[in-house]
Design a protein around this motif. Structure first.
Motif, PDB file in Angstrom:
ATOM      1  N   ARG A  76       0.826  -1.216   0.000  1.00 62.08           N
ATOM      2  CA  ARG A  76       0.000   0.000   0.000  1.00 62.08           C
ATOM      3  C   ARG A  76       0.859   1.264   0.000  1.00 62.08           C
ATOM      4  N   VAL A  77       0.513   2.203  -0.852  1.00 63.89           N
ATOM      5  CA  VAL A  77       1.298   3.432  -0.956  1.00 63.89           C
ATOM      6  C   VAL A  77       1.213   4.267   0.330  1.00 63.89           C
ATOM      7  N   ALA A  78       0.080   4.160   1.045  1.00 61.21           N
ATOM      8  CA  ALA A  78      -0.078   4.907   2.297  1.00 61.21           C
ATOM      9  C   ALA A  78       1.042   4.587   3.286  1.00 61.21           C
ATOM     10  N   ASN A  79       1.554   3.373   3.219  1.00 64.98           N
ATOM     11  CA  ASN A  79       2.565   2.959   4.203  1.00 64.98           C
ATOM     12  C   ASN A  79       3.995   3.210   3.747  1.00 64.98           C
ATOM     13  N   LEU A  80       4.178   3.838   2.586  1.00 65.72           N
ATOM     14  CA  LEU A  80       5.535   4.127   2.106  1.00 65.72           C
ATOM     15  C   LEU A  80       6.073   5.409   2.741  1.00 65.72           C
ATOM     16  N   SER A  81       7.391   5.575   2.675  1.00 62.99           N
ATOM     17  CA  SER A  81       7.998   6.833   3.111  1.00 62.99           C
ATOM     18  C   SER A  81       7.688   7.915   2.080  1.00 62.99           C
ATOM     19  N   GLY A  82       7.826   9.184   2.487  1.00 58.58           N
ATOM     20  CA  GLY A  82       7.526  10.299   1.595  1.00 58.58           C
ATOM     21  C   GLY A  82       8.293  10.216   0.285  1.00 58.58           C
ATOM     22  N   GLY A  83       9.559   9.869   0.372  1.00 61.53           N
ATOM     23  CA  GLY A  83      10.398   9.790  -0.819  1.00 61.53           C
ATOM     24  C   GLY A  83       9.902   8.727  -1.782  1.00 61.53           C
ATOM     25  N   ASN A  84       9.541   7.575  -1.241  1.00 63.05           N
ATOM     26  CA  ASN A  84       9.056   6.495  -2.105  1.00 63.05           C
ATOM     27  C   ASN A  84       7.686   6.806  -2.677  1.00 63.05           C
ATOM     28  N   PRO A  97       8.788  19.141  -6.977  1.00 60.38           N
ATOM     29  CA  PRO A  97       8.974  17.686  -7.020  1.00 60.38           C
ATOM     30  C   PRO A  97       9.747  17.105  -5.834  1.00 60.38           C
ATOM     31  N   THR A  98      10.409  17.929  -5.045  1.00 62.58           N
ATOM     32  CA  THR A  98      11.219  17.336  -3.976  1.00 62.58           C
ATOM     33  C   THR A  98      10.808  17.802  -2.592  1.00 62.58           C
ATOM     34  N   VAL A  99       9.565  18.323  -2.452  1.00 65.03           N
ATOM     35  CA  VAL A  99       9.129  18.741  -1.119  1.00 65.03           C
ATOM     36  C   VAL A  99       8.956  17.516  -0.221  1.00 65.03           C
ATOM     37  N   GLY A 100       9.517  17.585   0.976  1.00 63.35           N
ATOM     38  CA  GLY A 100       9.374  16.494   1.929  1.00 63.35           C
ATOM     39  C   GLY A 100      10.073  15.220   1.495  1.00 63.35           C
ATOM     40  N   VAL A 101      11.105  15.369   0.690  1.00 63.64           N
ATOM     41  CA  VAL A 101      11.831  14.212   0.172  1.00 63.64           C
ATOM     42  C   VAL A 101      13.265  14.304   0.677  1.00 63.64           C
ATOM     43  N   ASP A 102      13.818  13.193   1.144  1.00 65.30           N
ATOM     44  CA  ASP A 102      15.160  13.297   1.728  1.00 65.30           C
ATOM     45  C   ASP A 102      16.234  13.464   0.651  1.00 65.30           C
TER      46      ASP A 102
END
Lengths: 522, 337
Positions: free
Chosen positions: A411-419, A441-446
């Protein structure tokens, strides 16, 4: 608890010895860590009665964190806060209110269906046995408004008021519980120019009444217009406090950005694919976007800078078909671009929205479904999905864009922000779109994923796609795009090439000042 | 075993629950395993189940269709009226069904347009139509019930036909069950194999994001209301043939039982999650429980009490297990599998 009592009418500010110039709030040595990462290091702030004190800094500089500590939302790890010279502990919002601190939030907290007076006294209506004393309420609001020189009708329903007047109501609400420090966080971001002007008059009136005001804004012109002093923050520290006569664009932006690292990224001249050309002419979208024209070629990464509300999101959404154009035209390779998203996707468009949770992915669905959703046209026949082709398509995307876990049923809900962002991006990259529109495109992405995103974008461009990338991240804007258009007030304002772009110059242009670098467009 | 899987989870648990209900009945009530009772249970399940197959589309989108009971009634009345008026001719039957399905599809389109173009809540639109259609039924029948003339050995083939929709047993299986299975298979194919099925889940899961990947949300939503209305119309015709009568109360309040089937079947009423298997399980569960209570001589009034309690318990279990799994929505079966 009602602070304003008509019987024992509080003395008007002019009746008592003015407290203007005395220090209301002092915060010093404030430190705060989240998960071991220092967000504030030895930060401080002092605000005086009767002054507008501006607070500026880039995203992530620590502005909101220090505000949240002052208002009791977060607890500080170290440091001290003084109100009127007395040390205080602020551990809750209630503590902050008791100290006379009020915040006017960006999203206003008024009930639209109630009147001005009802909103101001919401939860603490005067009266007995649950019967509201309406006359008293109105009288008190009038007295309050008069005292601070505001023009407002206590019986007006909030829904019928403009944004500036609603803010006035918020401010009155704060004053009704005896606020002495009012914090305003980007108050003009949702206001028109005329409304902003009304808000500034309100602020001037407050200043004359010796209220202390802490004003957070990204807009330089407002800060010059309003503030008596300015604190600049960077990387969780206070870089300096400027007096009114020291405030000027160059100084402020340089302080905000610090030592500029110039990336002499000597990449060879790029190959442009002249036959893949997106031409936007005189594009308008209501009041948000006014008469915008530009051309972008295949192979080019075009950066769009500007503040929130400058029209940059509207620009990409208008091109894509997600917002209705009110004028102008868009063509791709000479053919007109449709107003239908569906047709545009088939013509080679892709769009990564700013808020991926709301507009990007479908949280309850799997990685596979989220990637395939944009490519049903290629993965189905006569309305029936080709399961084998779909799985291959999805597995390739997961592998190519390194989405983890490598499980298409996850489920996408359980992925990290980057993924999650890689899923939204991968959905388009898999199609090799001729035009890819990216909004933040990179907000909240490590940092790691960020580098990967840039790599995918550059690769796509090198294959002949047009990339248009909206970003607030100055670092990103100076590094990734080949050309940067900065928007201001719904139109293009200033243009940079990768060679002429510096973070300071972009920030200056976004705030409505033409820098020396680059080329002015208006 | 996780509570979440207990109801609405894998097939194993679902079958176990049904077997337990049957076992309990076998012990306490001999009548349960008689042929007559089996037929009665299956008829009930087939009517609820056929409606559930259609309503599933609307629920997957995040809507509700409270009009299915009244829709079934109106369809039954239209067919009965035209059959009767024609004097049991083939034209009357065929024409009646065409008119009934056309009317229901048209109402479905109107409901879908109210929800999409006028942005009205699905709940309000379909509740209104529940009453509108219920009120319209006597206008079709002329105010009273229409009783079909017919039986298995009638001379007139049309009279045999109207009887056989509800009572024929090709290969020993009652026709309503065959119709129900047909709709289950159709729904299963649409939901799992077609692009439309994928889009249903996408819209129910996040309609804004769906629109931004080029899904025509309005069109797809209207189609779901059409599907729901059509299935309800078929169920209504079957129901009137089982009872050999049609009137205002035909199908009345069936939507409650169908909704209960959805909830027990683990279909997320917020949209985007659930499957055909859940709807089928829910229909079986509701049919068996209702029959069980009737056989145990529980009064119809108290049956309502029990039904309410079951819905509450099912929602509670879903919500509780959802929270434990760290999710916000009421959710059970993971989509995408």
């Amino acid at each position: 608890m009602t602070a304003l009592n008509l019987e024992k009418s509080a003395p008007l500010p002019s009746d008592v010895e003015s407290r203007a110039g005395q220090t209301m709030l002092t915060a010093m040595g404030i430190c705060k860590q989240f998960n071991g990462i220092a967000v504030l290091t030895d930060a401080g702030l002092d605000v005086r009665y009767g002054e507008v004190h501006a607070l500026m800094g880039e995203n992530g500089a620590g502005k909101s964190t220090i505000i949240k500590i002052i208002t009791g939302v977060y607890q500080k790890d170290a440091g001290a806060i003084f109100i009127d010279g007395q040390p205080v502990e602020i551990n809750s919002r209630q503590d902050a209110r008791n100290c006379g601190i009020s915040v006017i939030y960006q999203e206003l907290s008024l009930v639209p269906a109630l009147t001005v007076a009802e909103n101001i006294f919401l939860g603490q209506e005067p009266g007995r046995y649950g019967v509201t004393a309406r006359q008293e309420m109105r009288a008190r609001v009038r007295a309050l408004a008069e005292r601070y020189g505001f023009q407002i009708d206590p019986d007006a329903v909030v829904d019928s008021l403009g944004m500036a007047q609603r803010q006035m109501v918020e401010i009155l609400k704060a004053l009704s519980v005896d606020a002495r420090l009012i914090i305003m966080d980007e108050p003009t971001s949702s206001l028109s120019n005329a409304e902003s002007e009304r808000l500034f008059e309100t602020i001037d009136a407050l200043r004359r009444s010796d209220v202390a005001i802490l004003y957070i804004s990204h807009r330089l012109e407002e800060v010059y217009r309003l503030s008596d002093r300015l604190t600049v923050m960077r990387g969780g520290e206070v870089v300096g406090v400027l007096q009114k006569d020291e405030i000027n664009p160059k100084t402020v932006t340089t302080m905000m950005i610090g030592r500029e690292i110039h990336y002499a990224d000597a990449r060879t001249e790029k190959k442009l694919f002249e036959d893949n050309v997106l031409e936007v002419s005189h594009l308008s979208c209501g009041k948000l976007l006014r008469d915008v024209s530009f051309k972008a070629y295949g192979g080019e990464i075009l950066g769009i800078g500007g503040l929130v509300g400058s029209g940059r999101t509207e620009l990409v959404k208008c091109i894509y078909g997600a917002l209705r154009r009110s004028g102008g035209s868009v063509t791709l390779g000479g053919a007109p671009v449709s107003k239908s998203i569906r047709k545009n996707i088939r013509a080679g468009f892709g769009f990564v929205p700013e808020d991926r949770r709301v507009e990007g992915f479908i949280p309850a669905q799997s990685i596979g479904r989220n990637i395939a959703i944009a490519s049903h046209d290629r993965l189905s026949k006569a309305g029936f999905m080709n399961a084998a082709a779909e799985n291959r398509w999805v597995e390739d995307a997961i592998k190519n864009y390194d989405i983890r876990p490598k499980d298409r049923n996850y489920r996408v809900a359980n992925l990290s922000g980057g993924n999650q962002q890689k899923v939204v991006l991968g959905r388009w990259l898999a199609r090799e779109p001729g035009v890819l529109l990216l909004d933040e495109p990179t907000v909240g992405v490590d940092v790691g994923v960020r580098a990967e995103v840039y790599e995918y974008i550059r690769y796509l461009a090198s294959r002949g796609s047009i990339i248009i990338m909206v970003s607030s991240d100055l670092h990103e804007l100076t590094r990734v795009p080949d050309r940067i258009l900065v928007m201001y007030g719904g139109g293009f304002f200033h243009q940079f090439t990768r060679q002429t772009a510096t973070q300071t110059a972009i920030l200056l242009a976004a705030s409505g000042e033409h820098p020396e670098e680059g080329e002015a467009l208006v | 075993m996780k509570i979440r899987q207990f109801i609405g989870g894998a097939w194993g648990q679902r079958v176990a629950i049904l077997v337990i209900i049957c076992a309990v009945m076998a012990v306490f009530e001999r009548q349960f395993f008689t042929a007559a009772n089996a037929a009665s249970v299956l008829f009930t399940i087939s009517v609820y189940g056929t409606m559930a197959c259609g309503m599933l589309f609307v629920v997957l989108l995040g809507g509700l269709d409270l009009s299915v009971g009244s829709m079934a009634g109106v369809a039954a009345c239209i067919v009965a009226r035209l059959v009767q008026d024609s004097g049991y001719t083939a034209e009357g039957v065929i024409g009646g069904m065409l008119v009934a399905f056309a009317v229901c599809v048209a109402v479905g389109v109107v409901q879908g347009m109210c929800v999409t173009y006028l942005k009205m809540p699905s709940f309000v639109v379909t509740l209104s139509f529940k009453y509108i259609l219920y009120g319209a039924a006597p206008l079709i029948t002329g105010g009273s019930f229409i009783y079909y003339q017919g039986n298995a050995v009638a001379e007139n083939p049309v009279q045999r036909f109207v009887y056989s929709i509800g009572s024929a047993r090709p290969f020993g299986v009652p026709l309503p069950i065959i119709i129900f299975v047909f709709f289950v298979v159709a729904a299963l194919v649409v939901v799992t194999k077609t692009t439309y099925g994928r889009r249903l889940y996408a819209i129910g899961g996040n309609d804004t994001a769906s629109a931004l990947v080029g899904i025509r949300v309005r069109r797809d939503t209207i189609v779901a209301y059409i599907a729901s209305s059509f299935c309800a119309a078929v169920a209504g015709v079957v129901l009137s043939s089982i009872n050999m009568q049609a009137g205002q109360t035909t199908g009345n309040n069936y939507e409650g039982s169908v909704l209960m089937a959805m909830i027990v079947g683990g279909i997320n009423l917020a949209g985007g999650e659930g499957d055909v298997a859940g709807a089928v399980f829910g229909a079986l569960f509701v049919g068996l429980i209702t029959n069980m209570m009737t056989l145990l001589s529980i009064s119809p009034d108290f049956q309502k009490f029990a039904q309410g309690a079951i819905i509450l318990a099912a929602v509670c279990i879903n919500a509780y297990s959802g929270r434990r799994a760290g999710r916000v929505k009421l959710a059970t079966a993971p989509a995408g599998k």
